[in-house]
Design a protein around this motif. Structure first.
Motif, PDB file in Angstrom:
ATOM      1  N   PRO A 164       0.825  -1.208   0.000  1.00  0.00           N
ATOM      2  CA  PRO A 164       0.000   0.000   0.000  1.00  0.00           C
ATOM      3  C   PRO A 164       0.856   1.253   0.000  1.00  0.00           C
ATOM      4  CG  PRO A 164      -0.029  -1.077   2.154  1.00  0.00           C
ATOM      5  CD  PRO A 164       0.658  -2.000   1.220  1.00  0.00           C
ATOM      6  N   ALA A 183     -12.284   9.469   9.305  1.00  0.00           N
ATOM      7  CA  ALA A 183     -13.610   9.483   8.687  1.00  0.00           C
ATOM      8  C   ALA A 183     -14.351   8.234   9.125  1.00  0.00           C
ATOM      9  CB  ALA A 183     -13.486   9.515   7.171  1.00  0.00           C
ATOM     10  N   ALA A 184     -15.403   8.412   9.878  1.00  0.00           N
ATOM     11  CA  ALA A 184     -16.262   7.273  10.183  1.00  0.00           C
ATOM     12  C   ALA A 184     -17.026   6.906   8.910  1.00  0.00           C
ATOM     13  CB  ALA A 184     -17.235   7.637  11.303  1.00  0.00           C
ATOM     14  N   PRO A 185     -17.415   5.644   8.771  1.00  0.00           N
ATOM     15  CA  PRO A 185     -18.093   5.232   7.536  1.00  0.00           C
ATOM     16  C   PRO A 185     -19.539   5.717   7.508  1.00  0.00           C
ATOM     17  CG  PRO A 185     -17.931   3.396   9.029  1.00  0.00           C
ATOM     18  CD  PRO A 185     -17.195   4.526   9.675  1.00  0.00           C
ATOM     19  N   THR A 186     -19.690   6.995   7.361  1.00  0.00           N
ATOM     20  CA  THR A 186     -21.038   7.554   7.264  1.00  0.00           C
ATOM     21  C   THR A 186     -21.239   8.072   5.847  1.00  0.00           C
ATOM     22  OG1 THR A 186     -20.119   9.616   8.091  1.00  0.00           O
ATOM     23  CG2 THR A 186     -21.148   8.181   9.706  1.00  0.00           C
ATOM     24  N   ALA A 187     -22.377   8.692   5.633  1.00  0.00           N
ATOM     25  CA  ALA A 187     -22.715   9.128   4.276  1.00  0.00           C
ATOM     26  C   ALA A 187     -21.943  10.385   3.897  1.00  0.00           C
ATOM     27  CB  ALA A 187     -24.215   9.375   4.186  1.00  0.00           C
ATOM     28  N   GLN A 188     -20.663  10.237   3.734  1.00  0.00           N
ATOM     29  CA  GLN A 188     -19.831  11.376   3.359  1.00  0.00           C
ATOM     30  C   GLN A 188     -18.560  10.841   2.716  1.00  0.00           C
ATOM     31  OE1 GLN A 188     -19.245  13.163   7.185  1.00  0.00           O
ATOM     32  NE2 GLN A 188     -17.762  11.675   7.849  1.00  0.00           N
ATOM     33  N   ASP A 189     -17.829  11.733   2.104  1.00  0.00           N
ATOM     34  CA  ASP A 189     -16.590  11.300   1.459  1.00  0.00           C
ATOM     35  C   ASP A 189     -15.551  10.932   2.512  1.00  0.00           C
ATOM     36  OD1 ASP A 189     -17.362  11.649  -1.200  1.00  0.00           O
ATOM     37  OD2 ASP A 189     -17.092  13.817  -1.042  1.00  0.00           O
ATOM     38  N   VAL A 249     -14.100  13.533  12.650  1.00  0.00           N
ATOM     39  CA  VAL A 249     -13.506  13.622  13.987  1.00  0.00           C
ATOM     40  C   VAL A 249     -12.003  13.702  13.821  1.00  0.00           C
ATOM     41  CG1 VAL A 249     -13.186  12.419  16.173  1.00  0.00           C
ATOM     42  CG2 VAL A 249     -15.371  12.275  14.992  1.00  0.00           C
ATOM     43  N   TYR A 269      -6.739   3.522  30.211  1.00  0.00           N
ATOM     44  CA  TYR A 269      -6.578   2.909  28.893  1.00  0.00           C
ATOM     45  C   TYR A 269      -5.251   3.301  28.248  1.00  0.00           C
ATOM     46  CZ  TYR A 269     -11.544   2.605  29.821  1.00  0.00           C
ATOM     47  OH  TYR A 269     -12.743   2.388  30.430  1.00  0.00           O
ATOM     48  N   ARG A 289     -13.482  15.928  23.752  1.00  0.00           N
ATOM     49  CA  ARG A 289     -13.599  17.043  22.815  1.00  0.00           C
ATOM     50  C   ARG A 289     -13.227  18.343  23.527  1.00  0.00           C
ATOM     51  NH1 ARG A 289     -17.445  14.991  19.020  1.00  0.00           N
ATOM     52  NH2 ARG A 289     -16.461  13.033  18.447  1.00  0.00           N
TER      53      ARG A 289
END
Lengths: 221, 651
Positions: A31, A141-147, A189, A201, A211
């Motif tokens: 990669p 990038a969380a796998p949501t409806a966005q690039d 995020v 942790y 945040r």
């Protein structure tokens, strides 16, 4: 002798099969470093962000008294970032904090920026010494409806013995600059991937996961 | 109006025999699968449009389309469809489905005969073990030096994940599939399984699953290991969709098989076969499927939630959306630890079965064996969180889970002691299957004791995620489980194929595999103790020697397994013909002739004694000669010695 022929042939065929699969997999390219492709209207916008990392919370969005957790490391002046879509974003981070060896050296390398590099005090680099990392600025990038958007840059540690700069409680900062391109609209995020939090942790708790300290959002509008 | 008038029990059997079902086979199944996969892909493309999850939606729809199309093309739905149309299958149709007079062709159809399904399971298991073994060889080749560069990091991670998943799925089915299907109905004196069509359905679902699983290799791989942990799985490429759909298909298959085997054992045992006369292997298979029935739906639920995350933008496991990766870990390990015993119990009980035969002694303390199995089943659902000691989830529960984990070693030790007690002062017939018992005892004691180390919380913090863990579970699942399955194969091979498995290649394979295995994984314990992490392609130079030793051992395993493959194939084709009961065993499967008739028994047997009445060790060493020995034969009867029968023919 003939009794050995069958097993020997089976072993040879099996070894050949494993070798064939291995050869095919060996051809797979490793990669490459994550690179942000150029999308949308080129240079329709070029925006600039200026951030800083502090060893405490006295200079950021929590006010001069440091808010609820004055001893926590923090990003400032804000951790809520807004940038336009399909734009070139140039970020400058003034790094005031010390550091040590990073747990995962992968985060000591630059990923996802234009050219795959950052500048550290004006010098272009593709990574920093994993033994002397202060923080990282890492957009997920969380796998949501966005690039998808992934950017991660290491911020070198300020030497422990560095004296305070004139007129400041902090030492002279290390200036880190990098650029990345946004795509379509979305909410992301970002956080520091250097374990600079409290003991919870494996030092990934406290400011690391809160945040307004070492974690925030980037909204592409 | 009488009750008989109200409730019609006879099926409606209108219409002629046959029809399209006689033309369906694996070829039409593949054709149907490809056609429906393409249709589903186009439909998903049209429905998903430019949605952000379009790739995942299309990939998932294509795989589901393949599975449904394959099963339809194969003829799996013929029975239900005919029933819905009011033209249930005729007797001739049922005989056709059972594979009557179809020769080799019945192995390539939706055949309901449990013996055919057992053989199909055996071949499928061997194929999966071969695929997983190939990956193991490549993984060890890559680890031959610290930076071999043989495989890239992404390829390596995917390979490790696919190897792990393939081997886990294969070992889950390796005993209950081939032997649970072929042997158990014979062993309990039944004509077939309770639900023959569901039996075939469970097998062919696995066949449909394989292309889905291995499509991951072409869709970016599975970067999160065989456990499929989130949030990596949430962010992974389309290969993760392959993982999810494969698990969903597998879970349906195991649920169907589990319900079928459970019903068969509970309701179809021969007259007189009380629970104290039921062979221990039947207990083992029953325990395995009873454990699987609640466990695998947990895995299924975990994957359904992941599917919602990936296809619909849900947030079950994504912290930034209010989700929680620990939810996945809990659901996964609620399956994952019982699954260890789903694998182990039938393998160990198969070895118990053959140990009694080859030691010519009754099973030592049958009741302790049964109680141990029951205790393992009960306790195995209370230990799952020992896999999460280091995850940070519920640290206050670490102590209780440590206790339950250490408790489960007691009944496991009980099974161990039953085998040792059976061997004690027995007249051992050191055949290839019997050697597998010795190997299992050796490997399982190492696997078991290192498991007790890992159940200790402070030590687990140190060893978690290291090669020490990898070596431990290979000692249990492969050293004990797979060795047990190989022993079972060698033991029941004469009944399944009508031919003897070659002893010399079998023993050569045995020694190559066992020596190689111990070299590989003792070496892995060493590097694990020195801190080598799992699933990491590069390691420190100081660990080179240990890894080199492990790789050399792995090559020995590979060669040994290929010799075994040769032995199985060659013996199957032209091995020495086997008599009806070459081992002089007393369980019912050895009372039917070779080849086994379609309905197994001319007259259903009646059992009057347990299957272990060997009495005192006989003076004469057993000879390999055709020697039918009926269940319940008199004490001390070896092969060729005849003996009274404990059966009565009942009509």
């Amino acid at each position: 002798m003939r009794r050995l022929l069958g097993p020997a042939l089976t072993i040879l065929l099996g070894a050949a099969f494993v070798a064939l699969i291995g050869w095919l997999l060996h051809q797979q390219p490793s990669p490459a470093a994550v690179a942000v492709p150029h999308q949308g209207a080129a240079d329709s916008h070029h925006v600039y962000l200026h951030l800083a990392t502090y060893p405490d919370s006295m200079a950021g969005e929590h006010g001069k008294d440091g808010g609820a957790e004055p001893d926590w490391v923090s990003y400032g002046p804000t951790t809520t970032l807004n940038v336009p879509r399909h734009s070139l974003v140039t970020v400058t981070i003034s790094q005031y904090d010390g550091g040590e060896a990073i747990t995962n050296p992968w985060f000591a390398r630059v990923h996802g920026t234009v050219g795959g590099s950052e500048t550290v005090d004006g010098k272009t680099v593709t990574g920093v010494d994993p033994e002397a990392v202060g923080h990282t600025f890492t957009i997920h990038a969380a796998p949501t409806a966005q690039d998808p958007l992934f950017v991660s840059v290491p911020l070198p540690a300020v030497p422990d013995e560095a004296p305070p700069a004139a007129g400041s409680d902090y030492p002279k900062p290390i200036e880190v600059t990098f650029s990345f391109r946004t795509k379509g609209p979305g909410k992301y995020v970002w956080n520091c991937e250097f374990p600079c939090g409290d003991g919870t942790y494996a030092k990934f708790g406290g400011p690391m996961s809160t945040r307004g300290y070492m974690s925030g959002t980037l909204t592409v509008t | 109006m009488t009750v008989a008038d109200t409730y019609q029990t006879d099926p409606v059997t209108g219409g002629p025999d046959g029809g399209i079902m006689r033309r369906l086979n694996v070829g039409t199944g593949i054709l149907g699968g490809v056609v429906l996969a393409l249709a589903a892909n186009l439909l998903a493309d049209w429905l998903a449009g430019d949605a952000v999850h379009e790739v995942d939606v299309r990939a998932t729809a294509t795989m589901v389309g393949w599975a449904v199309g394959f099963m339809a093309g194969l003829g799996a739905f013929t029975g239900p469809v005919r029933w819905l149309l009011g033209r249930d299958l005729t007797h001739a149709d049922e005989l056709f489905l059972a594979g009557k007079d179809q020769g080799e062709g019945r192995y390539f159809r939706f055949t309901t005969d449990h013996k055919v399904v057992g053989i199909q399971y055996l071949v499928l298991t061997m194929v999966m073990l071969g695929a997983g073994g190939t990956m193991a060889m490549l993984i060890r080749t890559d680890l031959i030096s610290p930076n071999s560069g043989f495989l890239g990091p992404q390829t390596y991670n995917s390979l490790v994940g696919l190897h792990g998943l393939t081997m886990i799925l294969a070992t889950i089915i390796m005993v209950t599939g081939p032997f649970g299907n072929f042997v158990v109905p014979l062993m309990i004196g039944a004509r077939d399984m309770a639900f023959p069509r569901l039996n075939a359905l469970s097998l062919w679902l696995l066949f449909a699953m394989l292309p889905v699983l291995y499509s991951a290799a072409f869709l970016g791989g599975i970067p999160m290991g065989w456990v499929g942990y989130t949030p990596i799985a949430d962010q992974g490429p389309a290969g993760v969709d392959s993982y999810m759909v494969a698990i969903l298909i597998f879970a349906v298959s195991t649920a169907v098989a589990g319900a079928n085997i459970t019903t068969t054992i509970l309701t179809m045992r021969a007259r007189g076969m009380t629970w104290t006369r039921t062979p221990i292997f039947v207990y083992g298979v029953l325990a395995s499927v009873v454990l699987a029935l609640p466990a695998f739906p947990m895995f299924m639920a975990a994957e359904i939630l992941l599917l919602v995350d990936r296809l619909m933008g849900g947030g079950f496991y994504i912290p930034s959306l209010g989700g929680q990766p620990w939810l996945y870990q809990n659901l996964f390990w609620l399956m994952g630890h019982p699954e260890v015993y789903v694998i182990l119990i039938p393998a160990v009980t198969a070895l118990m079965e053959l140990t009694a035969v080859f030691a010519r002694k009754p099973l030592y303390s049958f009741r302790i064996a049964v109680l141990s199995i029951i205790a393992i089943v009960g306790l195995s659902v209370t230990v799952w969180a020992h896999h999460m000691f280091a995850s940070g989830w519920a640290p206050d529960l670490n102590g209780p889970f440590m206790l339950t984990t250490e408790l489960i070693s007691i009944p496991t030790g009980g099974l161990f002691l039953v085998i040792l007690g059976t061997l004690w002062r027995g007249r051992i017939w050191a055949t290839f299957p019997m050697m597998c018992t010795y190997a299992m005892l050796w490997n399982f004691i190492i696997g078991g004791i290192t498991g007790i180390y890992l159940s200790d919380v402070p030590l687990d913090y140190q060893l978690h995620g290291s090669m020490f863990v990898t070596a431990h579970f290979h000692y249990t699942l492969m050293g004990a489980g797979l060795t047990g399955a190989i022993g079972a194969l060698a033991y029941w091979f004469p009944k399944m194929t009508g031919r003897m498995l070659g002893d010399t290649p079998g023993l050569v394979s045995f020694w190559l595999v066992q020596i190689g295995f111990n070299v590989t994984f003792l070496g892995m314990f060493m590097v694990g103790l020195e801190g080598q992490p799992r699933r990491v392609v590069h390691y420190g130079a100081s660990l080179h020697t240990g890894n080199l030793i492990s790789t050399i051992g792995a090559y020995f395993i590979g060669v040994g397994m290929l010799v075994l493959l040769y032995d199985v194939v060659a013996s199957w084709r032209h091995g020495k013909p086997a008599s009806m009961n070459p081992w002089g065993a007393k369980t019912l499967e050895w009372t039917v002739p070779n080849p086994i008739p379609l309905e197994n028994f001319a007259v259903l047997p009646v059992v009057t004694e347990d299957a272990y009445g060997y009495g005192e060790p006989v003076r004469d060493a057993p000879a390999r000669a055709p020697a039918p020995v009926a269940a319940g034969a008199g004490p001390g009867q070896g092969p060729g010695q005849g003996g009274g029968t404990g059966e009565e023919a009942r009509t």
